[in-house]
Design an enzyme around this catalytic site. Structure first.
Site, short mmCIF file in Angstrom:
data_model
loop_
_atom_site.label_atom_id
_atom_site.label_comp_id
_atom_site.label_asym_id
_atom_site.label_seq_id
_atom_site.Cartn_x
_atom_site.Cartn_y
_atom_site.Cartn_z
N ASN A 78 22.26 18.49 -12.42
CA ASN A 78 22.41 17.59 -11.28
C ASN A 78 22.63 18.32 -9.95
OD1 ASN A 78 24.98 17.98 -12.85
ND2 ASN A 78 25.86 17.20 -10.95
N ARG A 96 26.38 15.37 -17.18
CA ARG A 96 27.48 14.66 -17.85
C ARG A 96 27.68 13.29 -17.21
NH1 ARG A 96 31.87 18.33 -17.22
NH2 ARG A 96 32.42 17.16 -15.38
N ASP A 125 26.56 15.06 -22.45
CA ASP A 125 27.79 15.84 -22.33
C ASP A 125 27.80 16.81 -23.52
OD1 ASP A 125 30.29 16.92 -22.21
OD2 ASP A 125 31.38 15.01 -22.19
N ASN A 154 22.11 25.42 -19.09
CA ASN A 154 22.71 25.78 -17.82
C ASN A 154 24.12 25.19 -17.68
OD1 ASN A 154 22.74 26.42 -14.78
ND2 ASN A 154 22.98 24.20 -14.85
N TYR A 214 36.18 32.68 -18.48
CA TYR A 214 34.75 32.53 -18.17
C TYR A 214 33.95 33.71 -18.72
CZ TYR A 214 30.49 32.06 -15.35
OH TYR A 214 29.18 31.94 -14.94
#
Length: 314
Positions: free
Chosen positions: A46, A69, A94, A121, A233
């Protein structure tokens, strides 16, 4: 005289200009193995890099399933691309919700009979700047690694057979390199185990993530020899890198016509919401290697790590 850092920056800049130029060269009819019936799924598309990957793939004439999501922002993003005359369809997804993956799987099976390209992604990073909080470590690893893994597992049976092979591309990061000069795992035994693709297993990768999360819970993670920058991360991306190598090994014996190539890449430090707009690379450059890997004619590499259209070490 330029110092080492400046030279490296200049080199990177030149490479980026080179790639921007390469991007303007159209694929010849001979190279185009895809058509408007070729289906590419891009997760978390998005905004940012994901949106740009969806945009570029659609510009090449593919059918792109843009997922996110949240329904509202995803529909809005797809509409922007549809208004540009591109064949983009939105579906909610999701990646940490098994029933959402199941719904999506059934929908794509019913409507398209499968897919040809999967770009993983979707991901999150909570830390910005010099912060290194592990407050949301569980969510970060659940999304970036376990969610990505769930998607790969769910989509493999739906990847359609073709002479050019199906493609899976995951967006990861140099921060998750096993042997980077900085930010690597301090435990040499564990590093060697993760490095050895012959004995690499899903249990080992999962176990490594769970061990870190246990240490986060009991407060001992700082002495665990984990990467020092954006620890949660970095580890989540290290896990996806390792899983990419593992899956490449598992998928390698598929017969001609049923090949699946799986690779990952680092987009660089991109100017998006995830980096708090602090990156120095525009999203279209960040998306480039994903699109290149997804469309590469006569692709034969699998289980490799790329940056700026070049293979780099894990």
């Amino acid at each position: 005289m330029m110092d080492k850092k400046e030279r490296a920056r200049e080199k990177r800049e030149m490479r980026r200009q080179e790639i921007s130029l390469l991007r303007t060269i159209p694929y010849s009819d001979h190279q185009r193995w895809w058509s408007s019936d070729t289906v590419a799924v891009v997760t978390g598309a998005n905004r940012g890099i994901g949106f740009e990957i969806a945009h570029q793939l659609a510009m090449h004439g593919l059918t792109v399933i843009l997922t996110s999501r949240e329904t509202g922002v995803g529909e809005e993003a797809a509409k922007v691309l549809q208004e540009g005359g591109l064949n983009v369809v939105f579906h909610q997804l999701d990646i940490v919700n098994p029933s959402s993956i199941e719904t999506f799987t059934e929908w794509i099976q019913q409507n398209y009979g499968g897919l040809d390209i999967l770009v993983n992604n979707a991901g999150i990073n909570i830390n910005i700047g010099s912060e290194n909080s592990v407050e949301h470590a569980e969510k970060v690893i659940e999304t970036n690694y376990f969610g990505t893994k769930s998607m790969i597992k769910a989509m493999i049976p739906l990847l359609r057979p073709s002479a050019s092979g199906a493609r899976i591309v995951s967006v990861t990061s140099r921060l998750g390199r096993l042997n980077g000069r900085r930010n690597r795992i301090g435990n040499l035994t564990l590093r060697a185990q993760l490095e050895d693709v012959g004995s690499l297993s899903e249990e080992l990768i999962d176990g490594t993530m769970n061990k870190f999360l246990e240490q986060v819970k009991d407060g001992t993670w700082e002495s665990g020899g984990w990467p020092q920058v954006y620890t949660d991360y970095s580890l989540s991306k290290l896990a996806v890198n390792a899983y990419t190598r593992l899956m490449a090994r598992i998928l390698s014996d598929r017969p001609e016509g049923h090949k699946i190539y799986i690779n990952c890449y680092c987009p660089g430090w991109v100017k998006t919401a995830m980096t708090g707009w602090a990156g120095h690379i525009p999203p279209e450059d960040g998306a480039d290697t994903a699109v290149w890997l997804a469309l590469l004619p006569e692709l034969s590499v699998s289980g490799k790590f790329f940056a700026e259209r070049r293979e780099i070490n894990f």
